[in-house]
Scaffold this motif. Structure first.
Motif, PDB file in Angstrom:
ATOM      1  N   PRO A  71      19.129  -0.877 -20.725  1.00 53.87           N
ATOM      2  CA  PRO A  71      18.067  -0.119 -21.413  1.00 53.87           C
ATOM      3  C   PRO A  71      18.016  -0.403 -22.915  1.00 53.87           C
ATOM      4  CG  PRO A  71      19.223   1.280 -19.860  1.00 53.87           C
ATOM      5  CD  PRO A  71      19.970  -0.029 -19.887  1.00 53.87           C
ATOM      6  N   TYR A  72      19.141  -0.795 -23.489  1.00 51.72           N
ATOM      7  CA  TYR A  72      19.188  -1.045 -24.936  1.00 51.72           C
ATOM      8  C   TYR A  72      19.086  -2.531 -25.290  1.00 51.72           C
ATOM      9  CZ  TYR A  72      24.103  -1.661 -23.549  1.00 51.72           C
ATOM     10  OH  TYR A  72      25.252  -2.045 -22.910  1.00 51.72           O
ATOM     11  N   GLY A  73      18.851  -3.395 -24.283  1.00 51.63           N
ATOM     12  CA  GLY A  73      18.693  -4.816 -24.583  1.00 51.63           C
ATOM     13  C   GLY A  73      19.622  -5.680 -23.759  1.00 51.63           C
ATOM     14  N   ALA A  74      19.740  -6.953 -24.151  1.00 55.51           N
ATOM     15  CA  ALA A  74      20.561  -7.902 -23.398  1.00 55.51           C
ATOM     16  C   ALA A  74      22.039  -7.545 -23.535  1.00 55.51           C
ATOM     17  CB  ALA A  74      20.314  -9.314 -23.910  1.00 55.51           C
ATOM     18  N   GLN A  75      22.760  -7.715 -22.431  1.00 56.01           N
ATOM     19  CA  GLN A  75      24.184  -7.394 -22.425  1.00 56.01           C
ATOM     20  C   GLN A  75      24.928  -8.478 -21.653  1.00 56.01           C
ATOM     21  OE1 GLN A  75      26.238  -4.582 -23.576  1.00 56.01           O
ATOM     22  NE2 GLN A  75      27.830  -5.980 -22.858  1.00 56.01           N
ATOM     23  N   VAL A  76      25.915  -9.102 -22.283  1.00 63.30           N
ATOM     24  CA  VAL A  76      26.808 -10.018 -21.580  1.00 63.30           C
ATOM     25  C   VAL A  76      27.714  -9.186 -20.680  1.00 63.30           C
ATOM     26  CG1 VAL A  76      28.618 -11.766 -21.819  1.00 63.30           C
ATOM     27  CG2 VAL A  76      26.801 -11.619 -23.549  1.00 63.30           C
ATOM     28  N   LEU A  77      27.915  -9.654 -19.449  1.00 60.99           N
ATOM     29  CA  LEU A  77      28.834  -8.964 -18.529  1.00 60.99           C
ATOM     30  C   LEU A  77      30.218  -9.579 -18.641  1.00 60.99           C
ATOM     31  CD1 LEU A  77      26.546  -8.567 -15.391  1.00 60.99           C
ATOM     32  CD2 LEU A  77      27.004  -6.910 -17.228  1.00 60.99           C
TER      33      LEU A  77
END
Ligand code: VGL
Ligand code: ZN
Length: 201
Positions: A71-77
């Motif tokens: 929801p807050y943008g791109a995220q690396v897992l």
């Protein structure tokens, strides 16, 4: 007043850890030496609940280092790492933890990652560190630790945006370096007016 901010020198980011940063343990002795030359020493500790949304295992079908939209943008897992209370979340055994004035934990909200020591990855939820530094009269920060291209970079950029004078000692940092992220981080910090020293001088 000048503070040393030691970012995430924890077992999971050192050799043998779940998200090991190459050379992570090499910086510990130099960081300990630097503590004596600062008015305040602050340690940050990545501190995730089990099942944190930054963990690939929380996203069926996804693998570590995939990027997803949160929801807050791109995220690396990431691989599971720095789980609260686990040995991997503990500081490296040689880090001089006793010298710290403050240990600031971050990443404890299950839904939001927090690379920066100042704001979570939604870029708005504060950790409280800015208030702590300001009320102590601290205006200059030296940053060291892991990883240069994630938590150190985000912390340094936020500190600049908040008006602190910031020096990153790159010789006392190590990078994860996904797709050139180490070089990109150095350029972004340079553009933001972060001083980058490679050795004490
Ligand atoms: C970090 C990835 C995930 C860091 C923390 O300390 O740089 N990187 N969590
Ligand atoms: Zn983390």
């Amino acid at each position: 007043m000048q503070a040393l901010i030691v970012i995430d020198v924890q077992n999971d980011f050192c050799e043998g850890g779940a998200l090991a940063v190459p050379g992570g343990a090499q910086i510990v002795a130099g960081i300990n030496r630097l503590m004596a030359t600062h008015d305040a020493v602050i340690l940050t500790q990545d501190w995730h609940p089990a099942g944190h949304m930054s963990f690939a295992a929380s996203h069926p079908g996804r693998a570590p280092f995939d990027v997803v939209d949160m929801p807050y943008g791109a995220q690396v897992l990431w691989p599971d790492h720095c789980v609260q209370g686990s040995p991997g979340a503990a500081f490296h055994r040689d880090l001089n933890v006793d010298a710290a004035d403050l240990i600031l934990r971050k990443g404890y909200n299950r839904q939001i990652d927090s690379y920066s020591a100042f704001f979570e990855n939604d870029r708005t939820t504060p950790t409280g560190l800015a208030g702590y530094l300001t009320t102590r009269g601290i205006t200059r920060l030296t940053m060291v630790g892991l990883a240069l291209d994630y938590c150190v970079q985000y912390s340094a950029l936020d500190a600049r945006a908040l008006g602190f004078d910031v020096t990153v000692r790159a010789d006392l940092c190590r990078a994860i370096d996904l797709d050139g992220s180490a070089q990109a981080a150095k350029q972004a910090m340079h553009r933001a007016g972060v001083h980058q020293e490679t050795a004490h001088g």
